[in-house]
Structure formats: structure tokens, C-alpha cells
Design a protein around this motif. Structure first.
Motif, PDB file in Angstrom:
ATOM      1  N   ALA A  24      -3.136  -2.793  -3.155  1.00 52.44           N
ATOM      2  CA  ALA A  24      -3.477  -2.744  -4.571  1.00 52.44           C
ATOM      3  C   ALA A  24      -2.244  -2.534  -5.448  1.00 52.44           C
ATOM      4  O   ALA A  24      -1.161  -2.168  -4.976  1.00 52.44           O
ATOM      5  CB  ALA A  24      -4.491  -1.628  -4.824  1.00 52.44           C
ATOM      6  N   ASP A  25      -2.426  -2.775  -6.756  1.00 49.27           N
ATOM      7  CA  ASP A  25      -1.383  -2.482  -7.745  1.00 49.27           C
ATOM      8  C   ASP A  25      -1.371  -1.002  -8.108  1.00 49.27           C
ATOM      9  O   ASP A  25      -0.343  -0.455  -8.498  1.00 49.27           O
ATOM     10  CB  ASP A  25      -1.628  -3.281  -9.034  1.00 49.27           C
ATOM     11  N   ARG A  26      -2.533  -0.359  -7.965  1.00 48.61           N
ATOM     12  CA  ARG A  26      -2.676   1.036  -8.406  1.00 48.61           C
ATOM     13  C   ARG A  26      -3.757   1.709  -7.574  1.00 48.61           C
ATOM     14  O   ARG A  26      -4.764   1.084  -7.226  1.00 48.61           O
ATOM     15  CB  ARG A  26      -3.049   1.067  -9.896  1.00 48.61           C
ATOM     16  N   ILE A  27      -3.538   2.978  -7.251  1.00 48.93           N
ATOM     17  CA  ILE A  27      -4.526   3.767  -6.515  1.00 48.93           C
ATOM     18  C   ILE A  27      -5.029   4.884  -7.421  1.00 48.93           C
ATOM     19  O   ILE A  27      -4.241   5.617  -8.023  1.00 48.93           O
ATOM     20  CB  ILE A  27      -3.925   4.366  -5.234  1.00 48.93           C
ATOM     21  N   ILE A  28      -6.354   5.004  -7.516  1.00 49.47           N
ATOM     22  CA  ILE A  28      -6.997   6.084  -8.260  1.00 49.47           C
ATOM     23  C   ILE A  28      -7.665   7.005  -7.246  1.00 49.47           C
ATOM     24  O   ILE A  28      -8.464   6.560  -6.425  1.00 49.47           O
ATOM     25  CB  ILE A  28      -8.049   5.531  -9.244  1.00 49.47           C
TER      26      ILE A  28
END
Length: 224
Positions: free
Chosen positions: A207-211
Motif C-alpha cells: 500500500a501507499d499508506r497504512i492506517i
């Protein structure tokens, strides 16, 4: 593309209120690939269901493509889902009595797509997924990896702007997991927005970002 502001979700019974989400605010940009992580029971699937208009928040606002959608009727939510949202689930959710071709064609039937266009789209996506040779088979005749590839084909045959994936490799071995993640990455590279719930740090690395969620709250966000 997705804007959630102060989203709360509580499941109420006569005896107790169970808070699934507390004050969740986040944005997902057009074309972004976002992974949502956290322990079991932290609210990941509830959050994904709200994003997918399969559930409604108890409080808060949800803007999808600039439109407030958190208080729509079921029919209105269904109409927005068509052609906008595609879903991939851990359990595949294929219909046992339908062939591979018919499972992939089904969302196009719901959308009222003409027969000639349906044939073209289903044929094209099965070719793309390297599953054309299985078009006449039934889910029980497929491996787990093949079933998930058909589930991905069904999710993208409507050309959705957003794919929501809930543990898409949870029932797969490492080889098939890698194939499914490669498919999602290809879709991402072609401009599809993807939001994926996962327990796998390896899958999240695509992914581009992990939340990160914990007890229904966002505790950390990290760009990759």
C-alpha cells in the motif's frame, strides 16, 4: 475521494452499548492504495462496511466523491454502489450454483448492461485474470486461489472507481496470496483506488499508506 469525519458506530442492545468506532476521521485520495490494520475486533471491517455503504454510522459524516452519503436510503446507497464500489471478501462469496462466467456477469445484470456489452466485459476480464479456460466451471471445481481471482474479476468487471478488500488473502496459501496481491497492485497502477483490511504486514507493504486501528480509533498513520 473518501472523507470520513468523526465517524462513530455503536451496536446497541437492551443490556449494553458496544462501540465499534470512535471519532474516526480519515481521507482516501483518488488512486491511493490504503491498508487498514489492527487486532481482531478493533473495528476494521465495520469501517470498511461503512465506506462501502453496507452499513451506516451512528454519528459523523461520510463524503464520497464530494457527496454526503451517510444518511441515504438503502435504495440510494445501492444505486451509488453500482459502478462505483467493488468488493473483495476473504470468503470469496461466489454463488455455488452459478458458473465462473455467470458469477462474474452477475453485477452487470444488476446494472442493466446490455447482453453484448456483458459478454465483452466478462470475456475481457476473464482473459485478464487468466481464467478464461475456467469460464464454464463452478466454484467447487476451483482452488481457493482461483476462486479469489474470480471474486476479484467480479469486483472489477463494473469498472469501479474504488475496490474495498476485506482480508482478500486470508484463506489462501502464500503462492495464491502473492497472485491476488499482484492483481490488486496491477489495478492500483491502472488508477483504481483500493482500501484493504489486512492482518498481514507483508500485504500492507504493497500500500501507499497504512492506517492502524485500535479499540475503534485510529492510533497511527504511516506513509510508505
Amino acid at each position: 475521494m473518501i472523507q470520513l469525519q468523526n465517524i462513530k458506530k455503536v451496536f446497541r442492545t437492551e443490556e449494553i452499548d458496544t462501540w465499534a468506532l470512535r471519532e474516526v476521521s480519515l481521507e482516501v485520495k483518488d488512486g491511493e492504495f490504503v491498508a487498514i490494520m489492527g487486532p481482531s475486533g478493533c473495528g476494521k471491517t465495520t469501517l470498511l462496511n461503512i465506506m462501502g455503504l453496507l452499513d451506516t454510522p451512528t454519528e459523523g459524516t461520510y463524503m464520497l466523491n464530494g457527496k454526503e452519503v451517510s444518511r441515504l436510503t438503502e435504495r440510494e446507497r445501492t444505486n451509488i454502489r453500482k459502478g462505483t464500489l467493488g468488493f473483495v471478501f476473504q470468503s470469496f462469496n461466489l454463488i455455488d450454483d452459478l458458473s465462473v462466467y455467470e458469477n462474474v456477469e452477475l453485477p452487470l445484470l444488476y446494472m442493466g448492461v446490455p447482453a453484448k456489452e456483458r459478454r465483452k466485459r466478462v470475456t475481457d476480464i476473464l482473459d485478464r485474470m487468466a481464467m478464461s479456460h475456467r469460464r464454464g466451471h463452478y466454484p467447487c471445481q476451483l482452488s481457493g486461489g482461483q476462486q479469489q481471482r474470480i471474486a476479484v474479476a467480479r469486483a472489477v468487471v463494473t469498472n469501479p472507481k474504488i475496490i474495498l478488500a476485506d482480508e482478500p488473502t486470508g484463506n489462501l496459501d502464500s503462492k495464491n496470496s502473492r497472485e491476488v496481491m499482484d492483481l490488486l497492485c496491477q489495478l492500483h497502477e491502472q488508477g483504481t483506488t483500493i482500501v484493504m483490511v489486512t492482518h498481514s504486514q507483508h500485504n500492507a507493504s504493497y500500500a501507499d499508506r497504512i492506517i492502524n486501528l485500535y479499540d475503534g480509533q485510529i492510533v497511527e498513520q504511516a506513509e510508505l
